[in-house]
Design an enzyme around this catalytic site. Structure first.
Site, mmCIF file in Angstrom:
data_model
loop_
_atom_site.group_PDB
_atom_site.id
_atom_site.type_symbol
_atom_site.label_atom_id
_atom_site.label_comp_id
_atom_site.label_asym_id
_atom_site.label_seq_id
_atom_site.Cartn_x
_atom_site.Cartn_y
_atom_site.Cartn_z
ATOM 1 N N SER A 11 0.852 -1.077 -0.020
ATOM 2 C CA SER A 11 0.146 -0.151 0.009
ATOM 3 C C SER A 11 1.094 1.353 -0.011
ATOM 4 O O SER A 11 1.883 1.144 0.660
ATOM 5 C CB SER A 11 -0.903 -0.025 1.204
ATOM 6 N N TYR A 56 -1.779 -0.554 10.372
ATOM 7 C CA TYR A 56 -1.932 -1.159 8.865
ATOM 8 C C TYR A 56 -0.498 -0.678 8.007
ATOM 9 O O TYR A 56 0.194 -1.638 7.451
ATOM 10 C CB TYR A 56 -2.994 -0.247 8.460
HETATM 11 N N1 NAD Z 1 -8.627 -0.073 -1.775
HETATM 12 C C1 NAD Z 1 -7.591 0.541 -1.642
HETATM 13 O O1 NAD Z 1 -7.720 1.920 -1.488
HETATM 14 C C2 NAD Z 1 -6.262 0.063 -1.143
HETATM 15 C C3 NAD Z 1 -5.245 0.778 -1.094
HETATM 16 C C4 NAD Z 1 -3.768 0.251 -0.833
HETATM 17 C C5 NAD Z 1 -3.874 -1.242 -0.681
HETATM 18 N N2 NAD Z 1 -4.886 -1.863 -0.780
HETATM 19 C C6 NAD Z 1 -4.703 -3.084 -0.504
HETATM 20 O O2 NAD Z 1 -5.463 -3.951 -1.354
HETATM 21 C C7 NAD Z 1 -6.109 -5.241 -0.688
HETATM 22 C C8 NAD Z 1 -7.664 -5.251 -1.024
HETATM 23 O O3 NAD Z 1 -8.187 -4.105 -0.739
HETATM 24 P P1 NAD Z 1 -9.736 -4.010 -0.965
HETATM 25 O O4 NAD Z 1 -9.901 -2.540 -0.813
HETATM 26 O O5 NAD Z 1 -10.305 -4.703 -2.118
HETATM 27 O O6 NAD Z 1 -10.482 -4.733 0.311
HETATM 28 P P2 NAD Z 1 -12.001 -4.984 0.654
HETATM 29 O O7 NAD Z 1 -12.265 -4.829 2.094
HETATM 30 O O8 NAD Z 1 -13.102 -4.617 -0.287
HETATM 31 O O9 NAD Z 1 -11.905 -6.598 0.519
HETATM 32 C C9 NAD Z 1 -11.020 -7.414 1.391
HETATM 33 C C10 NAD Z 1 -11.451 -8.916 1.337
HETATM 34 O O10 NAD Z 1 -10.801 -9.702 2.010
HETATM 35 C C11 NAD Z 1 -11.492 -10.561 2.922
HETATM 36 N N3 NAD Z 1 -10.815 -10.907 4.295
HETATM 37 C C12 NAD Z 1 -10.894 -10.033 5.330
HETATM 38 N N4 NAD Z 1 -10.317 -10.515 6.407
HETATM 39 C C13 NAD Z 1 -10.058 -11.882 6.031
HETATM 40 C C14 NAD Z 1 -9.396 -13.030 6.614
HETATM 41 N N5 NAD Z 1 -8.996 -12.969 7.919
HETATM 42 N N6 NAD Z 1 -9.470 -14.106 6.001
HETATM 43 C C15 NAD Z 1 -9.901 -14.260 4.565
HETATM 44 N N7 NAD Z 1 -10.247 -13.095 4.044
HETATM 45 C C16 NAD Z 1 -10.484 -11.951 4.704
HETATM 46 C C17 NAD Z 1 -12.811 -9.855 2.864
HETATM 47 O O11 NAD Z 1 -13.994 -10.844 3.494
HETATM 48 C C18 NAD Z 1 -12.799 -9.125 1.527
HETATM 49 O O12 NAD Z 1 -13.470 -9.998 0.768
HETATM 50 C C19 NAD Z 1 -5.674 -5.222 0.752
HETATM 51 O O13 NAD Z 1 -4.564 -5.967 0.836
HETATM 52 C C20 NAD Z 1 -5.607 -3.837 0.610
HETATM 53 O O14 NAD Z 1 -4.719 -3.635 2.001
HETATM 54 C C21 NAD Z 1 -6.213 -1.381 -0.929
#
Ligand code: NAD
Length: 275
Positions: free
Chosen positions: A158, A172
């Protein structure tokens, strides 16, 4: 003296573009594929012909994702697992014994906010278990099971780990910094075993997770409101990204288009970090 092997061909020499981008006959495991970026990656990988293993704590959501992948005619296995628990990770790999994936995408993570001064042991442990320790154990299982075959690992970092923007995300930020360091260590250690390990570093991407953060903003959490505004103001493209824009980069890292790319941090942030 530097000896250059001029006879050595690139892995991609003389392979058609369509073959380079294809994931046919590959199996890809994607964690957190029930929503957001993970779900978008599942769609692109299926379109590229990969058979999929979808893993999420929310089984209903991955079952829905599977329904929508019917058009691509690929095999889709579903596993419900709480990846914060190493015993659930071990049991997942035990079930896959002999049919381990060629590609592993460690995407699942949580990003709850809490003021640094209020973080307690259980809270910190939960975030690190889901975001960092799970990635450690998933990578260990993958590399152990495919030591003679190699494979591709894509981990999710991230921009927050490089340039903290939102308040209350110190837990985080250190989890993602850990994921980035782990990925580079594994890339360096297992390249000779034919593993490529890379990190996607997304910026602000609209997903279920960030929509939940936006809901906090509706409750007049000025910290979140301010950081969302600042993100758009600073970003050269002037907008948040969408999940598919990250998924497309994941596809490049998964396929042979990136056969000479490992240990890399690939930033997908609309230029935010460079501005
Ligand atoms: N969305 C953003 O702006 C952003 C920015 C930087 C990094 N990221 C990274 O991208 C990745 C995806 O982010 P997102 O925004 O799509 O997240 P999201 O919250 O929309 O989806 C996350 C998914 O992970 C699953 N999950 C959560 N805890 C879990 C566990 N203990 N075991 C199994 N599954 C689990 C959830 O059920 C969900 O389906 C993450 O690693 C996040 O840190 C996202």
């Amino acid at each position: 003296m530097l000896v250059v092997d001029v006879t050595m061909k690139k892995k991609s020499d003389q392979i058609s573009l369509i073959k380079l981008i294809s994931l046919k006959n590959k199996k890809a495991l994607i964690t957190g594929s029930g929503a957001g970026i993970g779900k978008a990656i599942a769609h692109r990988f299926a379109e590229a012909g990969a058979n999929l293993v979808l893993v999420d704590i929310n089984f209903q959501n991955i079952a829905k994702v599977k329904e929508n992948l019917g058009q691509f005619n690929v095999e889709v296995e579903l596993y419900k697992a709480d990846l914060s628990k190493s015993e659930e990770i071990n049991s997942l790999w035990e079930k896959m014994k002999g049919t381990e994936p060629d590609i592993l995408v460690n995407n699942a993570a949580i990003y709850p906010t809490k003021s640094f001064l209020e973080v307690d042991h259980p809270f910190l442990e939960r975030v690190l278990n889901v975001n960092l320790n799970s990635v450690f154990w998933m990578c260990q299982n993958m590399i152990k099971s495919r030591l003679k075959k190699g494979g591709v690992i894509i981990n999710m970092g991230s921009i927050e780990a490089v340039l903290p923007l939102k308040e209350g995300l110190s837990q985080y930020d250190i989890s993602k910094a850990g994921v980035m360091a782990l990925s580079r260590a594994l890339a360096s250690e297992y390249g000779r075993n034919d593993f490529r390990v890379n990190v996607l570093v997304p910026g602000g991407i609209w997903t279920q997770g960030t929509k939940n953060l936006a809901k906090e903003a509706m409750k007049l959490n000025f910290g979140v409101l301010k950081s969302g505004f600042e993100y758009r103001m600073r970003s050269p493209l002037g907008r948040m990204g969408n999940a598919d824009e990250v998924a497309c980069m994941a596809l490049v890292l998964a396929c042979d288009l990136s056969s000479y790319v490992t240990g890399a941090l690939i930033v997908v942030d609309g230029g935010f970090l460079s501005a």
